[in-house]
Design a protein around this motif. Structure first.
Motif, PDB file in Angstrom:
ATOM      1  N   CYS A  29      -5.808  84.935  75.441  1.00  0.00           N
ATOM      2  CA  CYS A  29      -4.512  85.421  74.758  1.00  0.00           C
ATOM      3  C   CYS A  29      -4.803  85.360  73.102  1.00  0.00           C
ATOM      4  O   CYS A  29      -3.939  85.925  72.555  1.00  0.00           O
ATOM      5  CB  CYS A  29      -3.306  84.684  75.000  1.00  0.00           C
ATOM      6  SG  CYS A  29      -2.880  84.600  76.862  1.00  0.00           S
ATOM      7  N   ASN A  75       3.200  86.624  72.254  1.00  0.00           N
ATOM      8  CA  ASN A  75       3.901  86.026  73.503  1.00  0.00           C
ATOM      9  C   ASN A  75       3.335  84.836  73.776  1.00  0.00           C
ATOM     10  O   ASN A  75       3.816  83.978  74.780  1.00  0.00           O
ATOM     11  CB  ASN A  75       3.850  86.905  74.629  1.00  0.00           C
ATOM     12  CG  ASN A  75       4.332  88.162  74.272  1.00  0.00           C
ATOM     13  OD1 ASN A  75       5.440  88.558  73.871  1.00  0.00           O
ATOM     14  ND2 ASN A  75       3.727  89.368  74.543  1.00  0.00           N
ATOM     15  N   LEU A  76       2.155  83.931  73.380  1.00  0.00           N
ATOM     16  CA  LEU A  76       1.394  82.929  73.704  1.00  0.00           C
ATOM     17  C   LEU A  76       2.397  81.805  73.194  1.00  0.00           C
ATOM     18  O   LEU A  76       2.658  81.607  71.813  1.00  0.00           O
ATOM     19  CB  LEU A  76       0.151  82.790  72.975  1.00  0.00           C
ATOM     20  CG  LEU A  76      -0.588  81.537  73.583  1.00  0.00           C
ATOM     21  CD1 LEU A  76      -0.711  81.628  75.107  1.00  0.00           C
ATOM     22  CD2 LEU A  76      -1.800  81.574  72.722  1.00  0.00           C
ATOM     23  N   ALA A  77       2.938  80.784  73.996  1.00  0.00           N
ATOM     24  CA  ALA A  77       3.997  79.717  73.688  1.00  0.00           C
ATOM     25  C   ALA A  77       2.954  78.635  73.069  1.00  0.00           C
ATOM     26  O   ALA A  77       1.731  78.579  73.364  1.00  0.00           O
ATOM     27  CB  ALA A  77       4.465  79.338  75.076  1.00  0.00           C
ATOM     28  N   ASP A  78       3.724  77.545  72.654  1.00  0.00           N
ATOM     29  CA  ASP A  78       3.121  76.307  72.053  1.00  0.00           C
ATOM     30  C   ASP A  78       2.254  75.522  73.396  1.00  0.00           C
ATOM     31  O   ASP A  78       1.298  74.715  72.953  1.00  0.00           O
ATOM     32  CB  ASP A  78       4.002  75.507  71.499  1.00  0.00           C
ATOM     33  CG  ASP A  78       4.503  76.014  70.374  1.00  0.00           C
ATOM     34  OD1 ASP A  78       3.899  76.687  69.705  1.00  0.00           O
ATOM     35  OD2 ASP A  78       5.611  75.553  69.676  1.00  0.00           O
ATOM     36  N   ASP A  79       2.640  75.779  74.316  1.00  0.00           N
ATOM     37  CA  ASP A  79       1.870  74.849  75.715  1.00  0.00           C
ATOM     38  C   ASP A  79       0.732  75.884  76.020  1.00  0.00           C
ATOM     39  O   ASP A  79       0.317  75.614  77.254  1.00  0.00           O
ATOM     40  CB  ASP A  79       2.949  74.629  76.487  1.00  0.00           C
ATOM     41  CG  ASP A  79       3.507  75.934  77.396  1.00  0.00           C
ATOM     42  OD1 ASP A  79       3.380  76.874  77.023  1.00  0.00           O
ATOM     43  OD2 ASP A  79       4.321  75.645  78.268  1.00  0.00           O
ATOM     44  N   ARG A  90       1.038  78.775  77.458  1.00  0.00           N
ATOM     45  CA  ARG A  90       1.379  79.558  78.692  1.00  0.00           C
ATOM     46  C   ARG A  90       2.121  80.784  78.017  1.00  0.00           C
ATOM     47  O   ARG A  90       2.551  80.900  76.880  1.00  0.00           O
ATOM     48  CB  ARG A  90       2.408  78.815  79.441  1.00  0.00           C
ATOM     49  CG  ARG A  90       1.867  77.909  80.019  1.00  0.00           C
ATOM     50  CD  ARG A  90       0.347  78.032  81.036  1.00  0.00           C
ATOM     51  NE  ARG A  90       0.304  76.861  81.770  1.00  0.00           N
ATOM     52  CZ  ARG A  90       0.331  76.773  83.202  1.00  0.00           C
ATOM     53  NH1 ARG A  90       1.237  77.441  83.828  1.00  0.00           N
ATOM     54  NH2 ARG A  90       0.110  75.609  83.714  1.00  0.00           N
ATOM     55  N   CYS A  91       1.868  81.805  78.786  1.00  0.00           N
ATOM     56  CA  CYS A  91       2.730  83.217  78.512  1.00  0.00           C
ATOM     57  C   CYS A  91       3.980  83.164  78.457  1.00  0.00           C
ATOM     58  O   CYS A  91       4.575  82.814  79.641  1.00  0.00           O
ATOM     59  CB  CYS A  91       2.156  84.284  79.271  1.00  0.00           C
ATOM     60  SG  CYS A  91       2.851  85.912  79.070  1.00  0.00           S
ATOM     61  N   GLY A  92       4.762  83.388  77.205  1.00  0.00           N
ATOM     62  CA  GLY A  92       6.205  83.315  77.301  1.00  0.00           C
ATOM     63  C   GLY A  92       7.049  84.417  78.275  1.00  0.00           C
ATOM     64  O   GLY A  92       8.234  84.267  78.435  1.00  0.00           O
ATOM     65  N   ILE A  93       6.138  85.523  78.690  1.00  0.00           N
ATOM     66  CA  ILE A  93       6.979  86.609  79.285  1.00  0.00           C
ATOM     67  C   ILE A  93       6.057  86.881  80.519  1.00  0.00           C
ATOM     68  O   ILE A  93       6.222  87.889  81.228  1.00  0.00           O
ATOM     69  CB  ILE A  93       6.884  87.736  78.554  1.00  0.00           C
ATOM     70  CG1 ILE A  93       5.731  88.422  78.076  1.00  0.00           C
ATOM     71  CG2 ILE A  93       7.831  87.439  77.418  1.00  0.00           C
ATOM     72  CD1 ILE A  93       5.561  89.946  77.500  1.00  0.00           C
ATOM     73  N   HIS A  94       5.319  85.820  80.886  1.00  0.00           N
ATOM     74  CA  HIS A  94       4.776  86.057  82.196  1.00  0.00           C
ATOM     75  C   HIS A  94       5.207  86.905  83.298  1.00  0.00           C
ATOM     76  O   HIS A  94       4.619  87.713  83.945  1.00  0.00           O
ATOM     77  CB  HIS A  94       4.015  84.664  82.779  1.00  0.00           C
ATOM     78  CG  HIS A  94       3.045  84.713  83.907  1.00  0.00           C
ATOM     79  ND1 HIS A  94       1.803  85.306  83.846  1.00  0.00           N
ATOM     80  CD2 HIS A  94       3.093  84.414  85.152  1.00  0.00           C
ATOM     81  CE1 HIS A  94       1.320  85.200  84.997  1.00  0.00           C
ATOM     82  NE2 HIS A  94       2.126  84.669  85.832  1.00  0.00           N
TER      83      HIS A  94
END
Length: 291
Positions: free
Chosen positions: A23, A46-50, A52-56
């Protein structure tokens, strides 16, 4: 690296053990596959702080179909956990982060080769070249474990050429066995179908975009690098076909038989359309978006 089924976890992306490298490291351009432009080395919005994808769960609805068909073949977790020993690009010095982004595509290519070599070793018909395949597998794994400085300058294209010689030989052996089982019988036909024995079985690099191949007998065919974008392969017989590099974007595989098709990857399937009647190799999963 010991022999393992092509569907083994080591050769599949494990986002939980990766720092979202795909990403960030990879570029994409606004198109039917991506909703916006993103340069290499820049995090997707869309990449979150953890990581992970925020809109996966909504990638297709949001215009990011390209993300749903991508798989790093396990390179993400190797680069994150082995090559850089668990160092997060967010907290790493900028130079180190850039090196991570440079190394990730290299390891991804090596892991794709590991997938093909591992599958080749699982094919009984390829037994005459198993010893060479084992050596190539071990060497490719050794390369993937090199330090970041060496990976960044690795000539992957040259290594891929060497591996391709073995994969081509594997393909010849497998398809020859399929022809023997077929007993030299011609195509089963089918409306609009193409195939049968002879020259129709060699479709390497063929432009088959939008082709009407409904019910086609493509048993033992080579479709290496063929452009099958939006092709109608409904009910086609693709048993024992060489699918390496075939572009299956939006290809219709409903009720097609891909049993025994080899060098077929999950990203290729994810890019196609199918249904419950599509028969797949055991190492691959039915995409969630299929009807």
């Amino acid at each position: 690296m010991p022999d393992q089924p092509a569907g083994s976890p080591e050769l599949r992306g494990d986002c939980g053990n990766c720092f979202g490298l795909c990403c960030v490291a990879l570029p994409f351009a606004a198109s039917a596959d991506f909703a916006l432009d993103k340069p290499a080395g820049s995090p997707c919005p869309n990449l979150a702080d953890d990581h992970r994808c925020g809109i996966h769960a909504r990638l297709r609805d949001k215009g990011f179909t390209g993300c749903t068909v991508y798989d790093c073949f396990g390179a993400g977790q190797k680069v994150s956990r082995h090559t850089f020993d668990g160092q997060d690009w967010r907290t790493a010095p900028k130079e180190q982060a850039r090196r991570m982004f440079d190394v990730f595509p290299v390891v991804r290519q090596l892991h794709e080769l590991l997938w093909y070599l591992t599958e080749a070793l699982s094919l009984p018909a390829a037994r005459p070249v198993h010893a060479d395949l084992r050596r190539a597998l071990a060497e490719t794994e050794r390369l993937s474990l090199r330090p970041a400085e060496e990976l960044a300058v690795l000539d992957v294209a040259a290594h891929r050429q060497e591996i391709n010689v073995l994969l081509l030989r594997t393909s010849e052996l497998v398809r020859a066995g399929a022809a023997d089982r077929k007993g030299g019988k011609g195509s089963k036909g089918g409306k609009g179908g193409k195939g049968g024995k002879g020259k129709g079985k060699d479709r390497r690099g063929a432009d088959l975009m939008g082709a009407r191949l409904r019910g086609a007998d493509l048993r033992g065919a080579t479709l290496r690098g063929a452009y099958l974008i939006a092709a109608d392969l409904t009910g086609a017989d693709l048993r024992d076909a060489d699918m390496i590099g075939a572009d299956l974007r939006d290809a219709d595989l409903r009720d097609a038989d891909l049993t025994g098709a080899f060098f077929l990857t999950q990203p290729q399937l994810n890019a196609a359309r199918g249904n419950a009647g599509t028969r797949l190799p055991r190492s691959l999963s039915r995409p969630a978006h299929w009807a």
